[in-house]
Design a protein around this motif. Structure first.
Motif, PDB file in Angstrom:
ATOM      1  N   ILE A 126      54.192  -2.438  51.128  1.00  0.00           N
ATOM      2  CA  ILE A 126      53.655  -1.736  52.295  1.00  0.00           C
ATOM      3  C   ILE A 126      54.710  -0.833  52.918  1.00  0.00           C
ATOM      4  O   ILE A 126      54.424   0.289  53.347  1.00  0.00           O
ATOM      5  N   VAL A 127      55.963  -1.313  52.955  1.00  0.00           N
ATOM      6  CA  VAL A 127      57.033  -0.553  53.603  1.00  0.00           C
ATOM      7  C   VAL A 127      57.504   0.610  52.735  1.00  0.00           C
ATOM      8  O   VAL A 127      57.636   1.754  53.207  1.00  0.00           O
ATOM      9  N   LEU A 128      57.778   0.330  51.468  1.00  0.00           N
ATOM     10  CA  LEU A 128      58.373   1.349  50.603  1.00  0.00           C
ATOM     11  C   LEU A 128      57.345   2.301  50.004  1.00  0.00           C
ATOM     12  O   LEU A 128      57.648   3.475  49.769  1.00  0.00           O
ATOM     13  N   TRP A 129      56.146   1.791  49.731  1.00  0.00           N
ATOM     14  CA  TRP A 129      55.107   2.632  49.122  1.00  0.00           C
ATOM     15  C   TRP A 129      53.798   2.443  49.882  1.00  0.00           C
ATOM     16  O   TRP A 129      52.854   1.826  49.375  1.00  0.00           O
ATOM     17  N   PRO A 130      53.722   2.957  51.105  1.00  0.00           N
ATOM     18  CA  PRO A 130      52.536   2.722  51.947  1.00  0.00           C
ATOM     19  C   PRO A 130      51.238   3.250  51.349  1.00  0.00           C
ATOM     20  O   PRO A 130      50.166   2.754  51.662  1.00  0.00           O
ATOM     21  N   GLY A 131      51.321   4.275  50.501  1.00  0.00           N
ATOM     22  CA  GLY A 131      50.116   4.826  49.901  1.00  0.00           C
ATOM     23  C   GLY A 131      49.771   4.226  48.554  1.00  0.00           C
ATOM     24  O   GLY A 131      48.851   4.714  47.876  1.00  0.00           O
ATOM     25  N   LEU A 132      50.473   3.167  48.169  1.00  0.00           N
ATOM     26  CA  LEU A 132      50.250   2.560  46.858  1.00  0.00           C
ATOM     27  C   LEU A 132      48.876   1.910  46.785  1.00  0.00           C
ATOM     28  O   LEU A 132      48.413   1.285  47.742  1.00  0.00           O
ATOM     29  N   VAL A 187      45.889  -0.713  45.618  1.00  0.00           N
ATOM     30  CA  VAL A 187      45.880  -2.177  45.670  1.00  0.00           C
ATOM     31  C   VAL A 187      46.411  -2.767  44.359  1.00  0.00           C
ATOM     32  O   VAL A 187      47.131  -3.770  44.369  1.00  0.00           O
ATOM     33  N   MET A 188      46.079  -2.147  43.227  1.00  0.00           N
ATOM     34  CA  MET A 188      46.587  -2.634  41.946  1.00  0.00           C
ATOM     35  C   MET A 188      48.109  -2.590  41.903  1.00  0.00           C
ATOM     36  O   MET A 188      48.766  -3.513  41.396  1.00  0.00           O
ATOM     37  N   GLY A 189      48.703  -1.517  42.451  1.00  0.00           N
ATOM     38  CA  GLY A 189      50.157  -1.427  42.498  1.00  0.00           C
ATOM     39  C   GLY A 189      50.759  -2.487  43.399  1.00  0.00           C
ATOM     40  O   GLY A 189      51.789  -3.087  43.072  1.00  0.00           O
ATOM     41  N   LYS A 190      50.124  -2.727  44.559  1.00  0.00           N
ATOM     42  CA  LYS A 190      50.612  -3.770  45.465  1.00  0.00           C
ATOM     43  C   LYS A 190      50.528  -5.140  44.794  1.00  0.00           C
ATOM     44  O   LYS A 190      51.406  -5.986  44.972  1.00  0.00           O
ATOM     45  N   MET A 191      49.460  -5.352  44.027  1.00  0.00           N
ATOM     46  CA  MET A 191      49.326  -6.616  43.322  1.00  0.00           C
ATOM     47  C   MET A 191      50.439  -6.772  42.294  1.00  0.00           C
ATOM     48  O   MET A 191      50.984  -7.866  42.098  1.00  0.00           O
ATOM     49  N   GLY A 192      50.794  -5.672  41.616  1.00  0.00           N
ATOM     50  CA  GLY A 192      51.881  -5.721  40.644  1.00  0.00           C
ATOM     51  C   GLY A 192      53.209  -6.078  41.290  1.00  0.00           C
ATOM     52  O   GLY A 192      53.975  -6.890  40.751  1.00  0.00           O
ATOM     53  N   VAL A 193      53.484  -5.483  42.451  1.00  0.00           N
ATOM     54  CA  VAL A 193      54.721  -5.808  43.170  1.00  0.00           C
ATOM     55  C   VAL A 193      54.710  -7.260  43.620  1.00  0.00           C
ATOM     56  O   VAL A 193      55.707  -7.984  43.485  1.00  0.00           O
ATOM     57  N   ALA A 194      53.576  -7.721  44.150  1.00  0.00           N
ATOM     58  CA  ALA A 194      53.460  -9.112  44.581  1.00  0.00           C
ATOM     59  C   ALA A 194      53.642 -10.067  43.411  1.00  0.00           C
ATOM     60  O   ALA A 194      54.286 -11.118  43.543  1.00  0.00           O
ATOM     61  N   ALA A 195      53.079  -9.716  42.247  1.00  0.00           N
ATOM     62  CA  ALA A 195      53.222 -10.563  41.060  1.00  0.00           C
ATOM     63  C   ALA A 195      54.679 -10.633  40.618  1.00  0.00           C
ATOM     64  O   ALA A 195      55.171 -11.703  40.217  1.00  0.00           O
ATOM     65  N   ARG A 236      59.956  -6.702  63.045  1.00  0.00           N
ATOM     66  CA  ARG A 236      60.829  -5.577  63.380  1.00  0.00           C
ATOM     67  C   ARG A 236      60.198  -4.244  63.014  1.00  0.00           C
ATOM     68  O   ARG A 236      60.446  -3.221  63.656  1.00  0.00           O
ATOM     69  N   LEU A 237      59.378  -4.237  61.972  1.00  0.00           N
ATOM     70  CA  LEU A 237      58.745  -2.998  61.510  1.00  0.00           C
ATOM     71  C   LEU A 237      57.338  -2.823  62.065  1.00  0.00           C
ATOM     72  O   LEU A 237      56.625  -1.913  61.638  1.00  0.00           O
ATOM     73  N   ASP A 238      56.949  -3.731  62.959  1.00  0.00           N
ATOM     74  CA  ASP A 238      55.621  -3.676  63.588  1.00  0.00           C
ATOM     75  C   ASP A 238      54.511  -3.731  62.533  1.00  0.00           C
ATOM     76  O   ASP A 238      53.542  -2.973  62.586  1.00  0.00           O
ATOM     77  N   LEU A 239      54.674  -4.646  61.589  1.00  0.00           N
ATOM     78  CA  LEU A 239      53.697  -4.774  60.502  1.00  0.00           C
ATOM     79  C   LEU A 239      53.098  -6.177  60.422  1.00  0.00           C
ATOM     80  O   LEU A 239      52.486  -6.530  59.409  1.00  0.00           O
ATOM     81  N   LEU A 240      53.271  -6.966  61.483  1.00  0.00           N
ATOM     82  CA  LEU A 240      52.734  -8.329  61.454  1.00  0.00           C
ATOM     83  C   LEU A 240      51.220  -8.337  61.280  1.00  0.00           C
ATOM     84  O   LEU A 240      50.665  -9.145  60.529  1.00  0.00           O
ATOM     85  N   GLN A 241      50.553  -7.438  61.973  1.00  0.00           N
ATOM     86  CA  GLN A 241      49.097  -7.406  61.877  1.00  0.00           C
ATOM     87  C   GLN A 241      48.640  -6.972  60.486  1.00  0.00           C
ATOM     88  O   GLN A 241      47.683  -7.518  59.939  1.00  0.00           O
ATOM     89  N   SER A 242      49.335  -5.993  59.919  1.00  0.00           N
ATOM     90  CA  SER A 242      48.985  -5.543  58.566  1.00  0.00           C
ATOM     91  C   SER A 242      49.203  -6.647  57.543  1.00  0.00           C
ATOM     92  O   SER A 242      48.399  -6.831  56.624  1.00  0.00           O
ATOM     93  N   LEU A 243      50.302  -7.401  57.718  1.00  0.00           N
ATOM     94  CA  LEU A 243      50.589  -8.475  56.784  1.00  0.00           C
ATOM     95  C   LEU A 243      49.620  -9.632  56.950  1.00  0.00           C
ATOM     96  O   LEU A 243      49.282 -10.314  55.981  1.00  0.00           O
ATOM     97  N   ALA A 244      49.141  -9.846  58.183  1.00  0.00           N
ATOM     98  CA  ALA A 244      48.248 -10.972  58.454  1.00  0.00           C
ATOM     99  C   ALA A 244      46.941 -10.850  57.695  1.00  0.00           C
ATOM    100  O   ALA A 244      46.357 -11.852  57.269  1.00  0.00           O
ATOM    101  N   GLN A 245      46.459  -9.613  57.502  1.00  0.00           N
ATOM    102  CA  GLN A 245      45.186  -9.457  56.807  1.00  0.00           C
ATOM    103  C   GLN A 245      45.289  -9.843  55.330  1.00  0.00           C
ATOM    104  O   GLN A 245      44.284 -10.169  54.691  1.00  0.00           O
ATOM    105  N   TRP A 246      46.506  -9.818  54.792  1.00  0.00           N
ATOM    106  CA  TRP A 246      46.690 -10.242  53.406  1.00  0.00           C
ATOM    107  C   TRP A 246      46.982 -11.736  53.297  1.00  0.00           C
ATOM    108  O   TRP A 246      46.683 -12.352  52.268  1.00  0.00           O
ATOM    109  N   SER A 247      47.579 -12.307  54.339  1.00  0.00           N
ATOM    110  CA  SER A 247      48.015 -13.695  54.252  1.00  0.00           C
ATOM    111  C   SER A 247      46.979 -14.701  54.735  1.00  0.00           C
ATOM    112  O   SER A 247      47.087 -15.891  54.448  1.00  0.00           O
ATOM    113  N   GLN A 248      45.950 -14.243  55.472  1.00  0.00           N
ATOM    114  CA  GLN A 248      44.926 -15.169  55.964  1.00  0.00           C
ATOM    115  C   GLN A 248      43.819 -15.309  54.931  1.00  0.00           C
ATOM    116  O   GLN A 248      43.195 -14.337  54.531  1.00  0.00           O
TER     117      GLN A 248
END
Length: 318
Positions: free
Chosen positions: A95-101, A103-111, A157-169
């Protein structure tokens, strides 16, 4: 028992298609025809959600089973080894380094981060000999707690808690056509696990035993790590974190039919899918028309089952 699980899956899956705020019933489908609102909701929301629930339950159960074979401990799963937290950290990095990535790319990074997390946990367990089985997941929980704290700090610190919460809940409320297909990758990993099932059974007996039988121990461990990491990432980007599933389902199956991985995989997949589907229906109906996050229901039920596994009469886990 297997027939009962199969029949229950079919019944609950059918019920899941018609549970929700919008009026989707067999009668409304017949009245509206193939182009009606009810048919559209069924195809766009109810069917994708039910399929995603089934694939998530089956794949997370298999991930827990494989991880237990790798560690040779019945009380580990992605949520108690830090794998899920590492995958969440990977999601934050994406989310921080590649905000326009995509979902498949985000899944690859998470994996990739989940794979690192699996490797780190295995190294820590080897470096810190633990005599009691129940202490191994505690090591994983502490590792996950450290990684989770680091993730939360940077997200704050990056004001991304809400964005991260939608993935972690953990919740399937937002699943619909075009938003759930990634979990099919987890289903592919289940097939890979079934193909390599006999090898996982052997490495569950120890490295020396597997090597004496001519098995490439490190290669099989690497395959298992990839399976666990990909399943964790696919579920994370689709539904979020779902605790305890990979822990309790394989243990219940083990009590019924033993520890043969090839024989256990269909049972674990079926029971895992049934467990998540039942919890999802409870989450959707207990405060209808509102919906409770699935992770809350699974956490409460899973924690109770986990305590029963620890305290049941005759248990030697402690």
């Amino acid at each position: 028992m297997g027939a009962l699980i199969g029949v229950s899956l079919v019944v609950l899956a059918a019920v899941s298609l018609f549970v929700g705020v919008s009026d989707v019933t067999p009668a409304s489908l017949l009245e509206g025809g193939a182009d009606g609102t009810a048919a559209f909701l069924l195809a766009a929301s109810r069917v994708p959600r039910t399929v995603a629930v089934l694939l998530t339950g089956a794949s997370l159960g298999i991930a827990g089973l494989i991880l237990q074979m790798l560690v040779r401990n019945k009380f580990v799963e992605p949520g108690t080894t830090g794998v899920t937290e590492f995958a969440t950290l990977g999601m934050l990095v994406a989310i921080v380094l590649w905000p326009g990535l995509a979902v498949m790319g985000k899944m690859g990074v998470a994996a990739a981060f989940g794979l690192v997390g699996t490797w780190v946990f295995l190294r820590v367990v080897r470096a810190v000999p633990v005599r009691q089985l129940v202490l191994v997941p505690l090591v994983g929980i502490m590792l996950g707690g450290i990684v989770g704290a680091v993730t939360a700090f940077f997200a704050y610190r990056l004001d991304l808690l809400q964005s991260l919460a939608q993935w972690s809940q953990g919740s399937f409320a937002t699943v619909m056509a075009g938003r759930y297909e990634y979990v099919w990758i987890a289903g592919v990993m289940v097939i890979v696990a079934w193909v390599a099932a006999d090898r996982f059974s052997v490495i569950g007996l120890g490295e020396e035993f597997a090597t004496n039988l001519g098995l490439d121990y490190r290669r099989v461990v690497a395959i298992g790590m990839v399976i666990v990491a990909v399943i964790t990432a696919a579920v994370l980007v689709t539904a979020g974190m779902i605790p305890f599933l990979g822990l309790v389902v394989p243990n219940i199956v083990s009590l019924i039919i033993g520890d043969n991985v090839r024989r256990s995989i269909p049972w674990v997949a079926g029971l895992g899918a049934l467990f998540v589907l039942a919890c999802d229906l409870i989450a959707r109906t207990v405060r209808f028309p509102y919906e409770i996050p699935l992770s809350v229901i699974v956490g409460v039920v899973g924690a109770g089952l986990f305590l029963w596994l620890l305290l049941r009469k005759g248990s030697r886990a402690h």
